[in-house]
Design an enzyme around this catalytic site. Sequence first.
Site, PDB file in Angstrom:
ATOM      1  N   GLU A 161       5.039   1.005  -3.020  1.00  0.00           N
ATOM      2  CA  GLU A 161       5.493  -0.078  -3.941  1.00  0.00           C
ATOM      3  C   GLU A 161       6.585   0.107  -4.622  1.00  0.00           C
ATOM      4  OE1 GLU A 161       2.638  -1.686  -6.539  1.00  0.00           O
ATOM      5  OE2 GLU A 161       1.214  -1.953  -5.298  1.00  0.00           O
ATOM      6  N   GLU A 366      -3.132  -2.141  -0.258  1.00  0.00           N
ATOM      7  CA  GLU A 366      -3.884  -2.471  -1.508  1.00  0.00           C
ATOM      8  C   GLU A 366      -4.559  -3.531  -1.633  1.00  0.00           C
ATOM      9  OE1 GLU A 366      -2.028  -0.956  -5.306  1.00  0.00           O
ATOM     10  OE2 GLU A 366      -1.346   0.827  -4.421  1.00  0.00           O
TER      11      GLU A 366
HETATM   12  O1  IFM Z   1      -2.909   0.323 -10.089  1.00  0.00           O
HETATM   13  C1  IFM Z   1      -1.825  -0.141  -9.320  1.00  0.00           C
HETATM   14  C2  IFM Z   1      -1.495   0.767  -8.306  1.00  0.00           C
HETATM   15  O2  IFM Z   1      -1.156   1.908  -8.563  1.00  0.00           O
HETATM   16  C3  IFM Z   1      -0.146  -0.119  -7.516  1.00  0.00           C
HETATM   17  N1  IFM Z   1      -0.486  -1.221  -7.036  1.00  0.00           N
HETATM   18  C4  IFM Z   1      -1.158  -2.204  -8.204  1.00  0.00           C
HETATM   19  C5  IFM Z   1      -2.297  -1.597  -8.962  1.00  0.00           C
HETATM   20  C6  IFM Z   1      -2.816  -2.442  -9.777  1.00  0.00           C
HETATM   21  O3  IFM Z   1      -1.939  -2.748 -10.725  1.00  0.00           O
END
Ligand code: IFM
Length: 469
Positions: A161, A366
């Site tokens: 990200e 994710e």
């Molecule tokens: O916890 C985070 C992660 O580190 C990166 N993506 C989003 C998740 C939730 O906010």
Amino acid sequence: MPADFLWGAATAAYQVEGAVADDGRSPSIWDTFSHTPGRVHGGDTGDVATDHYRLFRSDVALMRQLGLGAYRFSVAWARIVPAPGGRVEPRGVAFYDRLVDELLAQGVEPALTLYHWDLPQYLQDAGGWTHRDTASRFAEYAGVVGRALGDRVRIWTTLNEPWCSAFLGYGSGVHAPGVTDPAASLTAHHHLMLAHGEAVAALRAELPSEGRISIALNLAAVRAASADPADTDAVRRVDGLANRIFLDPLLRGGYPPDVLGDTASVTDWSFVRDGDLAAISRPIDEMGLNYYTPSVVAGGAEPGDPRDDGHGVSDHSPWPACDDIRFLHAPGPRTAMGWPIDPTGLYDIIVRVRDEAPELPLMVTENGAAYPDTVGADGRIADPERQAYIAAHLGAVARAVADGARVRGYFVWSLLDNFEWAYGYAKRFGIVRVDFATRDRTLKDSAHWYASVIAAHRGRHGNGESQGA
Ligand code: IFM
């Protein structure tokens, strides 16, 4: 899902490891940030976190118990190269050696991310991601980790990200290093992209041919609040800064001209040098997509009020040159982060990348939800909302697969309750509960259910996962 679909769960180094001063690790920007009063809810820090650094063997045993095919974790750069000059800390490398060996011994495929936001503080002191040199330091570090683990790790992600690193780290300042400068956020963005491209080359030089290199993007499903032209133009602009500013350089070797124009009041982009875009667009083997909630935007608004945008509270927008755009919430139920639940956004971003890069395999790296879980009198943690969230999003993935998207895997965020950045330990994303007083782990109902989904898939496909292949 395809027979060889990879079922996983994810974490990140600073969110779970703890042991911040062990084995030669030096501070990262998140140590500095979390120890700065007022930056993180409740003054929470990652000093101990879930203590995964010490408890990793029992955590891997949990993964095996759940039947996970893969574990996505990140390496803490400040454990590997803890000081300026490039000296490699063998004790830091040894931790990830042990983790990888334990995963493989338990039949869980390691999926390694090189950078999940924890820049070594000494690099921040030299300018951080606004300093071009940081990209070269990242490539060196990537080469070190590739050399050390490339014989056993097949799935590699350069950055997690990068939107958050650039725009929350240097724009709204709700993430480390806490800078609030739109020009710096765009400079950081470019250097992160360059770091990715240079790391691809460094990894290629080290990895065997089975090594698969990717980047994990939190692309946004951007929707207009109405059909009003001001709202649809807001979609174009936010899409530019959330999506095309990544996809265009990665897939097509250029920044979108309208984004350069929209942000001209902030920067002249003179930090982009000849050859950078060729480096950024080096071929990758797959793309990771992280998704939680869609974005709804409206144009023509008054400059924003201080707000909590679901990443933290700031008077500064993470969106450069977008002060006239309002970010709204989609209707309907929300998670504990205040994020509306809408699995169609996941479908939309998957098919978008399918259309833009039809040959590129994808992974949902994710997806998951925070809820304020409670422990029942019998010790059970009933989290039906999280289970429903994951089930609905898996449904969206299945639909995208049926529509021709090459999605190779899905990673729940997160394996464990952990340090949720600006929200500290106040938000629980895990399918496994962590008691932050004792560090005890308890499987939530969603974990049992996820295990049954994996087992059913294996039952249908005869244990067809490609792990270790
Ligand atoms: O916890 C985070 C992660 O580190 C990166 N993506 C989003 C998740 C939730 O906010």
